[in-house]
Design an enzyme around this catalytic site. Structure first.
Site, PDB file in Angstrom:
ATOM      1  N   HIS A 145       0.824  -1.211   0.000  1.00 53.83           N
ATOM      2  CA  HIS A 145       0.000   0.000   0.000  1.00 53.83           C
ATOM      3  C   HIS A 145       0.857   1.260   0.000  1.00 53.83           C
ATOM      4  CE1 HIS A 145       0.233   0.911   4.436  1.00 53.83           C
ATOM      5  NE2 HIS A 145       0.266  -0.400   4.587  1.00 53.83           N
ATOM      6  N   ASP A 175      -0.210   4.388   0.942  1.00 57.69           N
ATOM      7  CA  ASP A 175      -0.550   5.416   1.928  1.00 57.69           C
ATOM      8  C   ASP A 175       0.178   5.175   3.241  1.00 57.69           C
ATOM      9  OD1 ASP A 175      -2.184   3.093   2.427  1.00 57.69           O
ATOM     10  OD2 ASP A 175      -3.413   4.295   3.777  1.00 57.69           O
ATOM     11  N   GLU A 189      -4.901   1.792   2.689  1.00 57.33           N
ATOM     12  CA  GLU A 189      -4.927   0.642   3.605  1.00 57.33           C
ATOM     13  C   GLU A 189      -5.141   1.103   5.037  1.00 57.33           C
ATOM     14  OE1 GLU A 189      -3.303  -2.401   6.439  1.00 57.33           O
ATOM     15  OE2 GLU A 189      -2.678  -0.335   6.178  1.00 57.33           O
ATOM     16  N   GLU A 190      -4.482   2.218   5.403  1.00 58.33           N
ATOM     17  CA  GLU A 190      -4.505   2.655   6.804  1.00 58.33           C
ATOM     18  C   GLU A 190      -5.900   3.098   7.239  1.00 58.33           C
ATOM     19  OE1 GLU A 190      -2.094   2.204   8.776  1.00 58.33           O
ATOM     20  OE2 GLU A 190      -0.267   2.113   7.568  1.00 58.33           O
ATOM     21  N   ASP A 224       3.625  -6.451   4.059  1.00 51.45           N
ATOM     22  CA  ASP A 224       3.220  -5.436   5.038  1.00 51.45           C
ATOM     23  C   ASP A 224       3.479  -5.945   6.452  1.00 51.45           C
ATOM     24  OD1 ASP A 224       2.187  -3.017   5.829  1.00 51.45           O
ATOM     25  OD2 ASP A 224       0.090  -3.502   5.393  1.00 51.45           O
ATOM     26  N   HIS A 244       4.331   3.875  12.508  1.00 50.97           N
ATOM     27  CA  HIS A 244       3.394   4.902  12.992  1.00 50.97           C
ATOM     28  C   HIS A 244       4.028   5.757  14.094  1.00 50.97           C
ATOM     29  CE1 HIS A 244      -0.452   2.669  11.410  1.00 50.97           C
ATOM     30  NE2 HIS A 244       0.601   2.473  10.650  1.00 50.97           N
TER      31      HIS A 244
HETATM   32 ZN   LIG Z   1       0.902  -1.288   6.503  1.00 54.53          ZN
END
Ligand SMILES: [Zn+2]
Length: 415
Positions: free
Chosen positions: A85, A87, A181-182, A204, A386
């Site tokens: 992904h 994003d 995805e997030e 991922d 994150h």
């Molecule tokens: Zn991810």
């Protein structure tokens, strides 16, 4: 036959991708949810054309699709898809200034734009295993975006390698870079007919050698409380305050089954939003468990708290609804473990010790697997995701790409 991937090419690509701000936005109804994602999607489209991929296409909904044509005449080879992904999480700024720490020596890494942000082997235990690696971080004020641009980079590295080494036998491989995805919309607009694959892998995951075939099962719950409104000067014995009832509800939820008090295989109930006023109030929650039985028990626990409140305050109206979000991919994958077994074997051939762990969350593969495309998850080396201290090892990204190359060969051998 070479399976060793060019590290400097991976590094250049990764740095190019993380400089773009591709945060997704849960409050936007657009697809992709932010213009920044289009920038990276268009870049990947042109890079795939440049390295010689076939059928390169950017769809109106923001999916980059491409093909690596088969090099094997083995017609029975399943068509495999690789997903990553574009994003990044919306909580922290994107648009990283990547910093490369060559041949990491074990000393603290201080991020230049905010010296309070430090990585040390004490606070970041996995860093100890990376002495001698090239470590990439952001500069201290943004995410790095290794989640999931390390996955994008690993896929691009493997695609480039296979296109340059047609002597490596493999079947048709499909590539898909997706947005959002997030915010849990990664696969909403992907048509499986456009993808045309028999098996898929998301890139991922974290640790080198990690192959996941278990995720949470997930439900959402919404409690709507209707109180009784009246001027507060004349409210005695009449007013029913929805906000106070929301407070009672939250404090009656079992605190020990919260994300902040659970780990490993234990699930939780997690209130995520309270909105409203004294008259009307809405509480939103997410429920998570690896087992459907455990998820049902969490629904029952919420229902029980609401039932208690109905007795305490019969003048209020409580509307409780549940909705399914996604299901543990194990329920499908355990029926045929070949996609998982080949991924574990591919990691072994890349020189790693493969292992599996259960993800305390979902992946884009949750949606795909439930729709009939079995889709385990493969590591890409991202770490401390994150956060401002997010990092990745270049050598781990290379292992991820090499695992994909071995995987391509293994599927062909099995056919
Ligand atoms: Zn991810």
């Amino acid at each position: 036959m070479s399976h060793s991937i060019d590290c400097e090419d991976l590094l250049e690509r990764f740095c190019r991708y993380v400089r773009l701000d591709t945060r997704s936005d849960p409050h936007s109804a657009a697809c992709p949810s932010t213009p920044g994602q289009w920038e990276l999607l268009r870049l990947l489209e042109s890079e795939l054309k440049e390295i010689g991929a076939a059928d390169v296409r950017l769809t109106a909904e923001g999916y980059v699709l491409a093909t690596i044509p088969a090099t094997s005449k083995n017609a029975g080879t399943p068509r495999m898809a690789w997903f990553a992904h574009v994003d990044t999480a919306s909580e922290l700024p994107g648009g990283a200034k990547p910093v490369v720490h060559r041949k990491y020596d074990g000393r603290p890494i201080v991020l230049p734009d905010d010296p309070a942000q430090q990585l040390t082997v004490e606070t970041t235990p996995h860093l100890r295993e990376k002495i001698g690696h090239d470590i990439i971080t952001a500069s201290g004020t943004t995410l790095l975006g290794a989640d999931d641009k390390a996955g994008v980079t690993a896929v691009m590295g493997a695609v480039r390698h296979l296109l340059r080494h047609p002597e490596i036998p493999h079947g048709i491989i499909r590539v898909c870079f997706n947005p959002d995805e997030e915010i849990a919309r990664g696969m909403t607009h992907l048509k499986l007919d456009d993808l045309a694959a028999d098996v898929g892998y998301t890139l991922d995951g974290e640790d080198p050698g990690e192959i996941n075939f278990e995720t949470f099962s997930a439900d959402a719950a919404t409690l709507e409380i209707a109180g009784v409104s009246i001027h507060p000067g004349w409210a005695k014995g009449v007013m029913v305050n929805a906000l106070r009832l929301a407070g009672s509800f939250l404090s009656a939820l079992p605190a020990e089954i919260s994300p902040e008090r659970t780990a490993g295989r234990d699930g939780f109930i997690h209130p995520v939003e309270v909105a409203g006023n004294a008259d009307r109030c809405t509480v939103r929650m997410i429920l998570r468990d690896f087992e459907l039985g455990g998820l049902a028990a969490k629904r029952a626990a919420v229902e029980q708290v609401v039932a208690g409140l109905r007795i305490v305050e019969p003048r209020a109206v409580f509307g409780l609804t549940f909705s399914e979000q996604y299901r543990n991919i194990r329920y499908w994958l355990e029926k045929d473990m070949l996609p998982v077994e080949l991924a574990l074997e591919a990691a072994r051939r890349a020189g790693l010790t493969p292992f599996s762990s259960a993800i305390r969350g979902g992946t884009d593969g949750s949606n795909l697997t439930a729709r009939g495309l079995p889709c385990p998850n493969i590591f890409c080396g991202m770490r401390e995701v994150h956060s401002r201290c997010e990092w990745v090892s270049l050598q781990d990204m290379r292992k991820s790409a090499e695992t994909l190359v071995h995987l391509a060969e293994l599927w062909q051998k099995r056919a």
